[in-house]
Scaffold this motif. Structure first.
Motif, PDB file in Angstrom:
ATOM      1  N   ARG A 109       0.776  -1.208   0.020  1.00  0.00           N
ATOM      2  CA  ARG A 109      -0.083   0.208  -0.019  1.00  0.00           C
ATOM      3  C   ARG A 109       0.875   1.241  -0.055  1.00  0.00           C
ATOM      4  O   ARG A 109       0.487   2.313  -0.542  1.00  0.00           O
ATOM      5  N   LEU A 110       2.009   1.434   0.624  1.00  0.00           N
ATOM      6  CA  LEU A 110       2.793   2.373   0.884  1.00  0.00           C
ATOM      7  C   LEU A 110       4.055   2.569  -0.217  1.00  0.00           C
ATOM      8  O   LEU A 110       4.794   3.174  -0.193  1.00  0.00           O
ATOM      9  N   ASN A 122      -8.866  11.473  -2.722  1.00  0.00           N
ATOM     10  CA  ASN A 122      -7.680  11.726  -3.478  1.00  0.00           C
ATOM     11  C   ASN A 122      -7.803  10.914  -4.812  1.00  0.00           C
ATOM     12  O   ASN A 122      -6.855  10.099  -5.025  1.00  0.00           O
ATOM     13  N   PRO A 123      -8.858  11.308  -5.588  1.00  0.00           N
ATOM     14  CA  PRO A 123      -9.193  10.459  -6.786  1.00  0.00           C
ATOM     15  C   PRO A 123      -7.749  11.035  -7.763  1.00  0.00           C
ATOM     16  O   PRO A 123      -7.565  10.149  -8.675  1.00  0.00           O
ATOM     17  N   ASP A 124      -7.329  11.983  -7.659  1.00  0.00           N
ATOM     18  CA  ASP A 124      -6.030  12.326  -8.664  1.00  0.00           C
ATOM     19  C   ASP A 124      -4.566  11.367  -8.377  1.00  0.00           C
ATOM     20  O   ASP A 124      -4.130  11.091  -9.218  1.00  0.00           O
ATOM     21  N   HIS A 125      -4.817  10.727  -7.352  1.00  0.00           N
ATOM     22  CA  HIS A 125      -3.862   9.684  -7.015  1.00  0.00           C
ATOM     23  C   HIS A 125      -3.726   8.409  -8.056  1.00  0.00           C
ATOM     24  O   HIS A 125      -2.828   7.856  -8.026  1.00  0.00           O
ATOM     25  N   LEU A 126      -4.807   8.373  -8.783  1.00  0.00           N
ATOM     26  CA  LEU A 126      -5.040   7.077  -9.698  1.00  0.00           C
ATOM     27  C   LEU A 126      -3.893   7.441 -10.856  1.00  0.00           C
ATOM     28  O   LEU A 126      -3.368   6.739 -11.525  1.00  0.00           O
ATOM     29  N   GLY A 127      -3.332   8.808 -10.939  1.00  0.00           N
ATOM     30  CA  GLY A 127      -2.329   9.028 -11.899  1.00  0.00           C
ATOM     31  C   GLY A 127      -1.132   7.990 -11.414  1.00  0.00           C
ATOM     32  O   GLY A 127      -0.280   7.817 -12.345  1.00  0.00           O
ATOM     33  N   LEU A 128      -0.886   7.681 -10.336  1.00  0.00           N
ATOM     34  CA  LEU A 128      -0.001   6.619 -10.201  1.00  0.00           C
ATOM     35  C   LEU A 128       0.042   5.346 -11.024  1.00  0.00           C
ATOM     36  O   LEU A 128       0.913   4.661 -11.085  1.00  0.00           O
ATOM     37  N   ARG A 209      -1.770   9.557   6.127  1.00  0.00           N
ATOM     38  CA  ARG A 209      -0.558  10.319   5.705  1.00  0.00           C
ATOM     39  C   ARG A 209      -0.424  10.369   4.098  1.00  0.00           C
ATOM     40  O   ARG A 209      -0.219  11.587   3.589  1.00  0.00           O
ATOM     41  N   LYS A 210      -0.333   9.311   3.517  1.00  0.00           N
ATOM     42  CA  LYS A 210      -0.358   9.278   2.163  1.00  0.00           C
ATOM     43  C   LYS A 210      -1.631   9.572   1.639  1.00  0.00           C
ATOM     44  O   LYS A 210      -1.705  10.174   0.446  1.00  0.00           O
ATOM     45  N   ILE A 211      -2.634   9.017   1.986  1.00  0.00           N
ATOM     46  CA  ILE A 211      -4.039   9.367   1.225  1.00  0.00           C
ATOM     47  C   ILE A 211      -4.302  10.951   1.396  1.00  0.00           C
ATOM     48  O   ILE A 211      -4.792  11.718   0.179  1.00  0.00           O
ATOM     49  N   ARG A 219       5.114  11.208  -7.748  1.00  0.00           N
ATOM     50  CA  ARG A 219       4.995  10.544  -6.418  1.00  0.00           C
ATOM     51  C   ARG A 219       3.903  11.272  -5.596  1.00  0.00           C
ATOM     52  O   ARG A 219       3.468  12.492  -6.068  1.00  0.00           O
ATOM     53  N   VAL A 220       3.888  10.737  -4.381  1.00  0.00           N
ATOM     54  CA  VAL A 220       2.778  11.455  -3.237  1.00  0.00           C
ATOM     55  C   VAL A 220       3.863  11.969  -2.190  1.00  0.00           C
ATOM     56  O   VAL A 220       4.597  11.123  -1.780  1.00  0.00           O
ATOM     57  N   ASP A 221       3.631  13.064  -1.915  1.00  0.00           N
ATOM     58  CA  ASP A 221       4.435  13.750  -1.082  1.00  0.00           C
ATOM     59  C   ASP A 221       3.329  13.724   0.390  1.00  0.00           C
ATOM     60  O   ASP A 221       2.119  14.182   0.310  1.00  0.00           O
ATOM     61  N   GLU A 222       3.627  13.093   1.355  1.00  0.00           N
ATOM     62  CA  GLU A 222       2.877  12.849   2.766  1.00  0.00           C
ATOM     63  C   GLU A 222       2.365  13.878   3.160  1.00  0.00           C
ATOM     64  O   GLU A 222       3.110  14.771   3.329  1.00  0.00           O
ATOM     65  N   ALA A 223       1.282  14.084   3.845  1.00  0.00           N
ATOM     66  CA  ALA A 223       0.779  15.110   4.609  1.00  0.00           C
ATOM     67  C   ALA A 223       1.619  15.141   5.914  1.00  0.00           C
ATOM     68  O   ALA A 223       1.965  14.196   6.420  1.00  0.00           O
ATOM     69  N   ASP A 224       1.774  16.372   6.172  1.00  0.00           N
ATOM     70  CA  ASP A 224       2.646  16.709   7.611  1.00  0.00           C
ATOM     71  C   ASP A 224       1.694  16.505   8.679  1.00  0.00           C
ATOM     72  O   ASP A 224       1.517  17.473   9.461  1.00  0.00           O
ATOM     73  N   VAL A 225       1.125  15.259   8.986  1.00  0.00           N
ATOM     74  CA  VAL A 225       0.041  15.137  10.202  1.00  0.00           C
ATOM     75  C   VAL A 225       0.749  14.021  11.044  1.00  0.00           C
ATOM     76  O   VAL A 225       1.161  12.747  10.587  1.00  0.00           O
ATOM     77  N   SER A 226       0.875  14.065  12.171  1.00  0.00           N
ATOM     78  CA  SER A 226       1.460  13.170  13.384  1.00  0.00           C
ATOM     79  C   SER A 226       0.194  12.411  13.817  1.00  0.00           C
ATOM     80  O   SER A 226      -0.643  13.154  14.208  1.00  0.00           O
ATOM     81  N   ILE A 227       0.444  10.876  13.587  1.00  0.00           N
ATOM     82  CA  ILE A 227      -0.860  10.149  14.008  1.00  0.00           C
ATOM     83  C   ILE A 227      -0.338   9.070  15.097  1.00  0.00           C
ATOM     84  O   ILE A 227       0.703   8.338  14.789  1.00  0.00           O
ATOM     85  N   SER A 228      -0.852   8.792  15.910  1.00  0.00           N
ATOM     86  CA  SER A 228      -0.619   7.847  17.143  1.00  0.00           C
ATOM     87  C   SER A 228      -1.821   7.134  17.462  1.00  0.00           C
ATOM     88  O   SER A 228      -2.951   7.792  17.655  1.00  0.00           O
TER      89      SER A 228
END
Length: 342
Positions: A109-110, A122-128, A209-211, A219-228
């Motif tokens: 997935r990653l 993120n429908p535009d990620h289909l460009g991958l 963060r990828k989504i 490529r995808v630049d991941e979002a700058d969000v911290s998740i725990s």
């Protein structure tokens, strides 16, 4: 459009079969499973475990071995309900042979060229897919949907992200169906809560963060969000309930958060719900038994949205883990691919 289901006899495979019954775009042409099931009718091979009867149209369909050689060239899309151990061998075989694989399996997935898609986000990620085809030499391609617990919270995070979201803490209460039909024994889960689900916390901390990231065409630049995350298995059958604590760059009001969720993107696709995020005002909602089938099981239900002080909000959200969190997510991804690429 003719489609196939890989791993059709298992819990998620059965959900695919159920969701594809009378689908306006897709017609099941192939059902595959293990060697022990191959050659049997689907009615004999699948121990049907879902509400409502097995669809009549598939009862007498002969189950095939899970191989691209066993599936007709007329099939354009295959839905993968395979476990990751099998999927990482089988899915590339189908992609090389020209099939679009809408996969629920966790492997890859990653990876940089793997589209990990929630169509409302993120429908535009289909460009991958084009990047993937160029780099791997495939005639087809693989598109992934997220982990069932990650997909529950990610639409709500996507709605809040433009408000300055920067940190998320989440604790899950996850249904036993997420482990598969034979995944959790009654002696493990009755009168009990299991505070560990293998690799689940890592998926929840990384997949969103990828989504939420930005696709630059390569490529995808991941979002700058911290998740725990902390994940727990609880004795409910279906429906993952999650409690979240979110921090923002500056104060965000409860009404602003509710408005962002209620106004979040909806799509005109057959499996898409009328409302992606349904916000409940009651103090005791959402609840798995009452809310998991909202929007045909494809809506995320949010509630208990509260100001927690110091630029923080807390709330709960829930979705049906084998519909929005698994088979339904893959079907929606396939609809997006069919609309935009096929």
């Amino acid at each position: 459009m003719k489609v196939g289901v890989l791993g059709a006899t298992g819990n998620v495979g059965q959900r695919f079969v159920q969701l594809l019954e009378d689908h306006p775009w897709f017609e099941i042409d192939a059902l595959t499973a293990s060697e022990t099931s191959a050659g049997k009718t689907y009615a004999d091979a699948a121990a049907w475990a879902l509400p409502n009867e097995m669809p009549d149209a598939v009862r007498e369909v002969t189950v095939r071995e899970t191989s691209a050689d066993e599936v007709s060239d007329e099939v354009e899309i295959v839905f993968s309900a395979l476990p990751s151990s099998a999927a990482k061998e089988v899915e590339p075989e189908f992609a090389r042979d020209g099939y679009i694989v809408a996969s629920n399996a966790g492997w890859a997935r990653l990876e940089d060229d793997m589209p990990l898609v929630v169509p409302e986000i993120n429908p535009d990620h289909l460009g991958l897919l084009e990047v993937q085809r160029d780099e791997r030499g495939w005639d087809g391609g693989i598109i992934k949907n997220p982990n069932c617990s990650a997909i529950t919270m990610t639409p709500t995070l996507a709605a809040l992200h433009p408000l300055g979201l920067n940190e998320v803490t989440v604790a899950t209460l996850q249904a036993v169906s997420g482990a598969g039909y034979m995944g959790v024994t009654s002696m493990e889960i009755l009168d009990n809560v299991v505070p560990y689900i293998g690799s689940e916390e890592w998926k929840m901390e990384n997949e969103p963060r990828k989504i939420l990231g930005e696709f630059d065409g390569a490529r995808v630049d991941e979002a700058d969000v911290s998740i725990s995350a902390s994940c727990n298995r609880v004795p409910t059958v279906d429906g993952h309930l999650e409690n979240l604590w979110c921090r923002f760059d500056e104060d965000v009001g409860e009404d602003d958060a509710k408005e962002a969720m209620r106004g979040f993107t909806t799509l005109d696709l057959p499996t898409a719900p009328d409302q992606t995020i349904v916000v409940r005002e009651e103090n005791d909602r959402p609840q798995p038994r009452l809310d998991r089938n909202t929007g045909g099981g494809m809506s995320v239900v949010a509630g208990r949205i509260r100001d927690d002080g110091d630029a923080r909000l807390k709330y709960s959200c829930l979705s049906h883990n084998t519909v929005r969190g698994a088979a339904g997510a893959s079907v929606l991804n396939a609809e997006l691919v069919a609309e935009r690429y096929l």
